[in-house]
Scaffold this motif. Structure first.
Motif, PDB file in Angstrom:
ATOM      1  N   SER A 434    -112.090  36.638 -23.779  1.00 55.80           N
ATOM      2  CA  SER A 434    -112.116  38.100 -23.720  1.00 55.80           C
ATOM      3  C   SER A 434    -111.832  38.566 -22.297  1.00 55.80           C
ATOM      4  O   SER A 434    -111.763  37.779 -21.356  1.00 55.80           O
ATOM      5  N   TYR A 435    -111.661  39.881 -22.157  1.00 50.59           N
ATOM      6  CA  TYR A 435    -111.680  40.468 -20.831  1.00 50.59           C
ATOM      7  C   TYR A 435    -113.113  40.413 -20.300  1.00 50.59           C
ATOM      8  O   TYR A 435    -114.082  40.286 -21.057  1.00 50.59           O
ATOM      9  N   PHE A 436    -113.254  40.516 -18.972  1.00 47.65           N
ATOM     10  CA  PHE A 436    -114.586  40.529 -18.387  1.00 47.65           C
ATOM     11  C   PHE A 436    -115.266  41.869 -18.671  1.00 47.65           C
ATOM     12  O   PHE A 436    -114.614  42.909 -18.814  1.00 47.65           O
ATOM     13  N   SER A 437    -116.573  41.818 -18.751  1.00 49.29           N
ATOM     14  CA  SER A 437    -117.357  43.032 -18.967  1.00 49.29           C
ATOM     15  C   SER A 437    -117.349  43.889 -17.702  1.00 49.29           C
ATOM     16  O   SER A 437    -116.856  43.477 -16.641  1.00 49.29           O
ATOM     17  N   GLU A 438    -117.898  45.083 -17.834  1.00 42.26           N
ATOM     18  CA  GLU A 438    -118.073  45.930 -16.656  1.00 42.26           C
ATOM     19  C   GLU A 438    -119.079  45.285 -15.694  1.00 42.26           C
ATOM     20  O   GLU A 438    -119.994  44.573 -16.108  1.00 42.26           O
ATOM     21  N   GLU A 439    -118.886  45.533 -14.402  1.00 43.21           N
ATOM     22  CA  GLU A 439    -119.800  44.971 -13.408  1.00 43.21           C
ATOM     23  C   GLU A 439    -121.172  45.637 -13.518  1.00 43.21           C
ATOM     24  O   GLU A 439    -121.291  46.841 -13.698  1.00 43.21           O
ATOM     25  N   GLU A 440    -122.211  44.805 -13.420  1.00 44.94           N
ATOM     26  CA  GLU A 440    -123.583  45.303 -13.366  1.00 44.94           C
ATOM     27  C   GLU A 440    -124.199  44.797 -12.067  1.00 44.94           C
ATOM     28  O   GLU A 440    -124.135  43.595 -11.776  1.00 44.94           O
TER      29      GLU A 440
END
Length: 603
Positions: A434-440
């Motif tokens: 998948s694409y990477f998630s949003e940064e947390e």
């Protein structure tokens, strides 16, 4: 030589010529022959057609050949008798067809052959051993071609179509490869897989193409013989503007959408149709088995959500768009094949981060949400965690951690530092990611307070343990005291009773047997009775006294005791069995005192 000499030799002629005559006799008279055995025995099997081939190196003429065979179901083929091989008797050539003789294709067979000339025979050849199924070749399939609208429609028949006896039992197991080329001197071969009923497109118009088809069994890695070459000329394609073009599928987290283009400026409606994939594997006509997708009938939009028809992930589907113009003309688009787990793309996972004293906690939500069991169960997802210090000097040292679970931790954190995290889901089985998630991002606590926090938590935990241990010890002590007093009370007479009576030495209240002069009685000590003023002080304190009562042993009416007042300190009501001598006024205790429920003192 003169006649006399010749006459002298006549008597010895039979003796001299006998060895020569014996040498001139045929060898079969002595059990031998001049015929050689056939060599290079081979059996060729195509489908259920059996051919025996051999070589013969002798120069003999008028030689024929006959073969024998034997077989057994239980692997004891050496113990069975030889039989003549039908179709291979008195053969003049170097091959014979014995297809009618073999009916069991999974059993071991032996074949041998010899040369014959009139009464003369050669030794048997070496034995050829075979299990027909394992040496059989797949025969060529049948082909039907049709040229229409710029494409070639191909219909393939299985290698043993319309045959009663079959080597290959499941026609559906066959896969087909086609080799196609332009009928020209510098043609390039093009190979592709096709279904029993399929379309070959991307062809030049008004061009003659030749092709041949091969059947294969993929599970057994076995390739068959090619069919004879067939040639056909293509036609020009008629492009209707209202036909749907550029049909494509977008799928994310098992949500499937079909998209297409519309070049027609006037009113057009669409029906999206699907066909379950296995129907195309059958050698039947499936043209009437297309079904409309629910919610995608008579629509004017150029997209359709067909997720509802994906009820299984183990098969595949075909989709097409039927365009209908205002003049009731119909046009079908090209078909699109959908293999759900391959067509689908994995979306980014959800991420939540939290910080503790020494760990960074990462909570991952699988792509598609918690309700998407297909994503979890079929893709066997893993997660790639990227984390780094988000410092002001823009120097990012990105670290990577891969996990299978949806909960991860990161240790060795720097105090008072901002850490950022993003996560990618991937499947090694399907080679998808998948694409990477949003940064947390989250900041760790300051380093100066960390030891104090740890010490405070330790002291608090220790205090809780001590309080719990103290309460538990107190409760156990109370239970023990009450139980001991209830079931094992000490046997003590009041001080006033000891001063006014002569008590025997009973120790810890051993059981006493009353003599014939004594009466067995119950002794009751009852507190909370005031002391009369005329009684002497017992030293236990005035104002408190107990009732001392006696009554017969077997009486049950406690209230009928006759009371004698004696000096006592504070105490609880007790009852015991004793002996009373009326003449001497002596009381003795013969059993432990039993506590009675005390009553409060009167005011």
């Amino acid at each position: 030589m003169g006649r006399g000499a010749a006459a002298a030799l006549l008597p010895c002629l039979p003796t001299c010529l006998l060895p020569c005559l014996l040498a001139a006799l045929p060898l079969r008279c002595t059990g031998q022959t001049n015929l050689k055995s056939p060599q290079d025995i081979q059996v060729y099997i195509v489908n259920t057609n059996f051919t025996l081939r051999w070589n013969y190196t002798g120069n003999d003429t008028n030689v024929t050949f006959s073969a024998q065979y034997r077989w057994s179901e239980d692997y004891n083929v050496n113990e069975t008798e030889w039989k003549e091989l039908p179709g291979c008797q008195n053969v003049t050539g170097m091959k014979c067809d014995f297809s009618s003789a073999i009916t069991e294709y999974y059993d071991t067979h032996h074949v041998r052959i010899r040369a014959e000339r009139r009464e003369e025979v050669s030794p048997w050849s070496s034995i050829f051993e075979m299990i027909p199924y394992f040496i059989a070749e797949i025969g060529p399939p049948g082909i039907e071609l049709k040229s229409t609208n710029g494409v070639i429609k191909v219909k393939v028949s299985p290698p043993e179509a319309n045959q009663v006896r079959k080597m290959w039992l499941a026609d559906i197991a066959f896969k087909y490869n086609v080799v196609i080329w332009e009928n020209s001197s510098n043609a390039e071969l093009r190979t592709q897989s096709i279904l029993p009923t399929d379309i070959i497109d991307d062809l030049a118009p008004d061009t003659t193409y030749c092709l041949k088809v091969q059947a294969t069994l993929a599970l057994e890695s076995q390739e068959g013989l090619f069919s004879p070459v067939h040639c056909i000329k293509t036609t020009r394609k008629v492009n209707d503007l209202f036909c749907a073009t550029n049909v494509s599928v977008l799928a994310l987290n098992m949500k499937f959408h079909l998209h297409w283009n519309n070049q027609y400026k006037l009113h057009v409606s669409y029906n999206v149709q699907y066909l379950i994939g296995y129907l195309k594997k059958l050698h039947d006509d499936y043209s009437m088995k297309w079904v409309n997708v629910p919610g995608c009938e008579n629509i004017t939009d150029t997209q359709c959500n067909f997720s509802s028809i994906i009820t299984t992930t183990s098969g595949f589907y075909y989709l097409r768009v039927q365009a209908m113009s205002e003049y009731n003309k119909t046009c079908f688009s090209n078909e699109v094949k959908i293999d759900p787990l391959i067509t689908n793309e994995i979306g980014p996972p959800g991420v939540k981060v939290d910080i503790s004293d020494v760990l960074l906690h990462i909570q991952i939500s699988p792509p598609g949400g918690p309700e998407s069991e297909v994503m979890r169960d079929h893709y066997d997802l893993s997660y790639r965690i990227l984390y780094w210090k988000n410092s002001s000097n823009n120097e990012k040292e990105i670290k990577i951690k891969e996990i299978k679970q949806t909960i991860g931790t990161v240790s060795d954190l720097t105090p008072s530092t901002l850490y950022c995290v993003k996560v990618q889901a991937f499947s090694e089985v399907y080679n998808k990611s998948s694409y990477f998630s949003e940064e947390e991002c989250i900041k760790t606590r300051g380093g100066n307070f960390l030891p104090l926090i740890i010490l405070a938590r330790f002291i608090a935990a220790l205090f809780v343990v001590l309080v719990v241990a103290t309460l538990l010890g107190f409760v156990l002590y109370q239970v023990y005291s009450k139980s001991k007093y209830m079931f094992f009370p000490s046997c003590h007479l009041p001080v006033s009773l000891e001063e006014t009576t002569v008590m025997p030495d009973v120790g810890n209240c051993p059981a006493c047997l009353c003599s014939s002069e004594d009466a067995e009685v119950l002794i009751l000590y009852q507190p909370w009775t005031r002391v009369p003023a005329n009684l002497p002080d017992s030293g236990q304190g005035r104002g408190e006294m107990s009732n001392f009562s006696i009554r017969p042993r077997h009486s049950t009416d406690v209230g009928s005791f006759t009371t004698q007042q004696l000096m006592l300190g504070w105490g609880k009501g007790l009852i015991a069995r004793g002996c009373f001598n009326k003449t001497r006024g002596v009381y003795s205790c013969s059993e432990d005192l039993v506590p009675l429920t005390p009553s409060p003192p009167p005011s």
